[in-house]
Design a protein around this motif. Structure first.
Motif, PDB file in Angstrom:
ATOM      1  N   HIS A  19      -0.918 117.142  -3.343  1.00 16.55           N
ATOM      2  CA  HIS A  19      -0.931 118.604  -3.469  1.00 16.55           C
ATOM      3  C   HIS A  19       0.020 118.991  -4.728  1.00 16.55           C
ATOM      4  O   HIS A  19       0.319 118.105  -5.457  1.00 16.55           O
ATOM      5  CB  HIS A  19      -0.274 119.445  -1.953  1.00 16.55           C
TER       6      HIS A  19
ATOM      7  N   PRO B  86       8.802 132.201  -1.705  1.00 14.50           N
ATOM      8  CA  PRO B  86       9.842 131.833  -2.436  1.00 14.50           C
ATOM      9  C   PRO B  86      10.494 132.459  -3.483  1.00 14.50           C
ATOM     10  O   PRO B  86      11.602 132.378  -3.889  1.00 14.50           O
ATOM     11  CB  PRO B  86       9.302 130.442  -2.992  1.00 14.50           C
TER      12      PRO B  86
ATOM     13  N   VAL C 131      -8.208 131.024   8.525  1.00 18.50           N
ATOM     14  CA  VAL C 131      -8.678 131.580   7.171  1.00 18.50           C
ATOM     15  C   VAL C 131      -7.403 131.527   6.273  1.00 18.50           C
ATOM     16  O   VAL C 131      -6.368 131.687   6.475  1.00 18.50           O
ATOM     17  CB  VAL C 131      -9.377 132.998   7.247  1.00 18.50           C
ATOM     18  N   ILE C 132      -7.903 131.853   5.042  1.00 16.05           N
ATOM     19  CA  ILE C 132      -6.994 131.850   3.995  1.00 16.05           C
ATOM     20  C   ILE C 132      -6.777 133.268   3.313  1.00 16.05           C
ATOM     21  O   ILE C 132      -7.960 133.774   2.957  1.00 16.05           O
ATOM     22  CB  ILE C 132      -7.309 130.725   2.642  1.00 16.05           C
TER      23      ILE C 132
ATOM     24  N   PRO D 266       3.433 120.704  -6.929  1.00 19.27           N
ATOM     25  CA  PRO D 266       4.663 121.374  -6.844  1.00 19.27           C
ATOM     26  C   PRO D 266       4.746 122.720  -6.999  1.00 19.27           C
ATOM     27  O   PRO D 266       3.850 123.471  -7.452  1.00 19.27           O
ATOM     28  CB  PRO D 266       5.623 120.501  -7.862  1.00 19.27           C
TER      29      PRO D 266
ATOM     30  N   ILE E  74       2.967 118.651   0.274  1.00 17.93           N
ATOM     31  CA  ILE E  74       3.476 119.669  -0.826  1.00 17.93           C
ATOM     32  C   ILE E  74       5.091 119.258  -1.015  1.00 17.93           C
ATOM     33  O   ILE E  74       5.533 119.079  -2.319  1.00 17.93           O
ATOM     34  CB  ILE E  74       3.532 121.139  -0.559  1.00 17.93           C
TER      35      ILE E  74
ATOM     36  N   GLU F  73      -2.584 120.982  10.910  1.00 15.36           N
ATOM     37  CA  GLU F  73      -3.425 121.340   9.639  1.00 15.36           C
ATOM     38  C   GLU F  73      -2.176 121.887   8.678  1.00 15.36           C
ATOM     39  O   GLU F  73      -2.169 121.666   7.609  1.00 15.36           O
ATOM     40  CB  GLU F  73      -4.500 122.436   9.849  1.00 15.36           C
TER      41      GLU F  73
HETATM   42  N1  SAJ Z   1       1.663 125.675  -2.286  1.00 14.66           N
HETATM   43  C1  SAJ Z   1       2.377 124.675  -2.872  1.00 14.66           C
HETATM   44  N2  SAJ Z   1       1.434 123.631  -3.413  1.00 14.66           N
HETATM   45  C2  SAJ Z   1       0.131 123.573  -2.977  1.00 14.66           C
HETATM   46  C3  SAJ Z   1      -0.489 124.358  -2.260  1.00 14.66           C
HETATM   47  C4  SAJ Z   1       0.439 125.554  -1.770  1.00 14.66           C
HETATM   48  O1  SAJ Z   1       3.387 124.645  -3.271  1.00 14.66           O
HETATM   49  O2  SAJ Z   1      -0.247 122.655  -3.492  1.00 14.66           O
HETATM   50  C5  SAJ Z   1       2.314 126.815  -1.632  1.00 14.66           C
HETATM   51  C6  SAJ Z   1       1.849 128.160  -2.379  1.00 14.66           C
HETATM   52  O3  SAJ Z   1       2.263 128.484  -3.586  1.00 14.66           O
HETATM   53  C7  SAJ Z   1       2.241 128.962  -0.989  1.00 14.66           C
HETATM   54  C8  SAJ Z   1       2.306 128.083   0.163  1.00 14.66           C
HETATM   55  O4  SAJ Z   1       2.142 126.823  -0.297  1.00 14.66           O
HETATM   56  O5  SAJ Z   1       3.801 129.433  -1.168  1.00 14.66           O
HETATM   57  C9  SAJ Z   1       1.197 128.233   1.305  1.00 14.66           C
HETATM   58  O6  SAJ Z   1      -0.022 128.565   0.458  1.00 14.66           O
HETATM   59  P1  SAJ Z   1      -1.329 128.017   0.871  1.00 14.66           P
HETATM   60  O7  SAJ Z   1      -2.491 128.541   0.235  1.00 14.66           O
HETATM   61  O8  SAJ Z   1      -1.506 126.635   1.148  1.00 14.66           O
HETATM   62  O9  SAJ Z   1      -1.578 128.567   2.643  1.00 14.66           O
HETATM   63  P2  SAJ Z   1      -1.587 129.883   3.257  1.00 14.66           P
HETATM   64  O10 SAJ Z   1      -0.301 130.217   4.222  1.00 14.66           O
HETATM   65  O11 SAJ Z   1      -1.935 130.910   2.516  1.00 14.66           O
HETATM   66  O12 SAJ Z   1      -2.812 129.379   4.392  1.00 14.66           O
HETATM   67  C10 SAJ Z   1      -2.709 128.366   5.322  1.00 14.66           C
HETATM   68  C11 SAJ Z   1      -4.074 127.877   5.331  1.00 14.66           C
HETATM   69  N3  SAJ Z   1      -3.940 126.571   6.031  1.00 14.66           N
HETATM   70  C12 SAJ Z   1      -4.494 125.429   5.444  1.00 14.66           C
HETATM   71  O13 SAJ Z   1      -4.715 125.370   4.212  1.00 14.66           O
HETATM   72  C13 SAJ Z   1      -4.188 124.120   5.948  1.00 14.66           C
HETATM   73  C14 SAJ Z   1      -4.997 128.705   5.980  1.00 14.66           C
HETATM   74  O14 SAJ Z   1      -6.333 128.070   6.178  1.00 14.66           O
HETATM   75  C15 SAJ Z   1      -4.561 129.039   7.332  1.00 14.66           C
HETATM   76  O15 SAJ Z   1      -5.209 129.913   8.129  1.00 14.66           O
HETATM   77  C16 SAJ Z   1      -3.106 129.812   7.060  1.00 14.66           C
HETATM   78  O16 SAJ Z   1      -2.262 128.900   6.588  1.00 14.66           O
HETATM   79  C17 SAJ Z   1      -2.611 130.195   8.530  1.00 14.66           C
HETATM   80  O17 SAJ Z   1      -2.768 131.387   9.018  1.00 14.66           O
HETATM   81  O18 SAJ Z   1      -2.212 129.390   9.221  1.00 14.66           O
END
Ligand code: SAJ
Length: 422
Positions: free
Chosen positions: A248, A327, A153-154, A250, A215, A207
């Motif tokens: 994705h 970050p 989940v997110i 930056p 990213i 995943e």
């Molecule tokens: N981010 C970027 N560029 C993007 C997407 C995200 O820089 O295009 C950054 C975000 O700003 C953030 C980080 O990445 O700092 C992570 O954010 P996120 O929304 O991608 O992920 P999380 O950590 O909130 O949740 C993720 C999710 N995994 C996936 O989408 C594959 C979620 O489904 C998982 O449950 C969670 O990790 C987990 O618990 O593992």
């Protein structure tokens, strides 16, 4: 058949999961080693922000389906949802998983089911949990059932996704997987796919690593954008019109407790073979310093020395109150290393969580020589630049979350990460 569940670990995943089962008429006992977390549940005073959690918690406690304490109680099912962080040297710290498993051993009986929800390196169930669980004297897989059912989940949309996402359930035996599926069908509407425990562990880590690598690709292109004289956001938008492309975005870095952490599990296991994964981690970890240097360059270009920077957004991503691995905090450290003064504000983060926080957004705006947006909160997107009372007219958007035209119209010099037009 109504079973009783003991959920060990009442954090971002354990608590919503406990509440969800309790709301569906299952007797749940929540356990956390932190007495403050236990008390906050008993008092219905949330220690975390999540849409819909407060109402669901109130219902669960008021109806008597959710209780909490610092030690496990005898149940039919045990769900382990504890942290699985990395050590300072980026190796996995599985001590919480081991301790949580050990804590339930005195209570397990024939026919019980133990489920690990935490994200872990492949083989953790086999190599860390089973050596503890065999101490119960029960035969694993036939008398004591064990499975990995990683959450997916997110944050911010946990309840919606808990219900609707597919789940991958990996059992140490077929029966273990089937029993786990049956249990989660209490509230899961998505498909529950069954496999073995190690595959489920790898799938979950894969995943998040997929996102991290993707990213990193976007961040690498963002760094190149200025030399190429393009706006990388526009280029990504166009590329993604291709039906099989999903680049994705930056940003100032990758934060949170998942995407910035899980790829290290594969680096540790894969060693020399995990090249792309390792490089991607390093690329994403380089973004806070890149962001700070770009901030400094903008100030230099404007002839501003000894500047104060307003860092806007402390959470690791938009619309959450979570600062873990954010970050933003590293960007602030890097700015300070460059000799700049930093003031910060985040509408989702309570005061005094970070040493640079001001009392209000206005206070930050009045002091700063540049406004650097680090998190794409909706409150920032909705700002009307024409009504802002800011000392500076220089803005640096690291998430492409502001309306450039509106800010320029309001007289701001606008800078965007990954855009040559600065
Ligand atoms: N981010 C970027 N560029 C993007 C997407 C995200 O820089 O295009 C950054 C975000 O700003 C953030 C980080 O990445 O700092 C992570 O954010 P996120 O929304 O991608 O992920 P999380 O950590 O909130 O949740 C993720 C999710 N995994 C996936 O989408 C594959 C979620 O489904 C998982 O449950 C969670 O990790 C987990 O618990 O593992």
């Amino acid at each position: 058949m109504t079973k009783s569940i003991c959920v060990v670990g009442l954090g971002y995943i354990g608590l919503p999961t406990a509440v969800m089962f309790a709301n569906h008429g299952v007797k749940v006992h929540g356990v956390d080693v932190n007495p403050a977390a236990v008390k906050s549940i008993q008092d219905k005073q949330l220690h975390i922000e999540e849409n819909g959690l407060q109402e669901r918690l109130n219902k669960a406690v008021d109806e008597g389906f959710l209780t909490a304490s610092t030690t496990p109680v005898a149940s039919d099912v045990y769900i382990v949802a504890v942290p699985s962080p990395i050590n300072p040297d980026n190796t996995a710290n599985l001590e919480y998983v081991r301790q949580a498993t050990a804590s339930i051993v005195p209570f397990v009986k024939k026919g019980d089911l133990v489920i690990l929800e935490s994200t872990v390196p492949p083989k953790t169930v086999e190599n860390v949990m089973l050596p503890e669980l065999v101490k119960s004297g029960l035969e694993i897989g036939t008398e004591l059932f064990v499975a990995h059912s990683p959450e997916r989940v997110i944050p911010g949309r946990i309840f919606e996704e808990l219900v609707n996402n597919d789940r991958i359930v990996g059992g140490i035996s077929q029966k273990s997987a089937e029993l786990t599926k049956e249990l989660y069908e209490t509230f899961v509407k998505g498909t529950i796919h069954l496999t073995d425990a190690t595959t489920a562990e790898l799938v979950k880590v894969m995943e998040n690593t997929y996102r991290d690598v993707n990213i990193a690709f976007a961040n690498e292109l963002a760094k190149m954008a200025e030399k190429l004289d393009v706006n990388i956001w526009e280029a990504i938008k166009f590329a993604n019109y291709h039906p099989r492309v999903n680049v994705h975005f930056p940003g100032p870095g990758v934060g949170g407790h998942c995407i910035a952490v899980d790829p290290w599990f594969l680096v540790e296991l894969g060693g020399e073979q995990a090249q792309i994964i390792h490089l991607s981690r390093n690329t994403n970890d380089s973004m806070p310093s890149f962001t700070a240097q770009k901030t400094q360059a903008i100030l230099n270009k404007n002839g501003i020395a000894g500047a104060t920077v307003a860092a806007l957004g402390l959470a690791f991503k938009g619309n959450v109150d979570d600062m873990r691995e954010s970050p933003s905090t590293i960007v602030i450290d890097e700015l300070e290393k460059l000799g700049l003064t930093v003031v910060s504000h985040d509408p989702h983060i309570k005061q005094n969580k970070h040493k640079t926080q001001t009392q209000s957004m206005q206070e930050a705006l009045e002091q700063a020589d540049i406004l650097v947006f680090l998190t794409d909160h909706k409150e920032f997107k909705e700002l009307d630049p024409s009504t802002l009372n800011a000392k500076s007219k220089i803005v640096f958007d690291t998430k492409n979350c502001l309306n450039r035209e509106a800010w320029e119209k309001a007289g701001f010099q606008f800078h965007l990460l990954g855009d040559a037009k600065n």
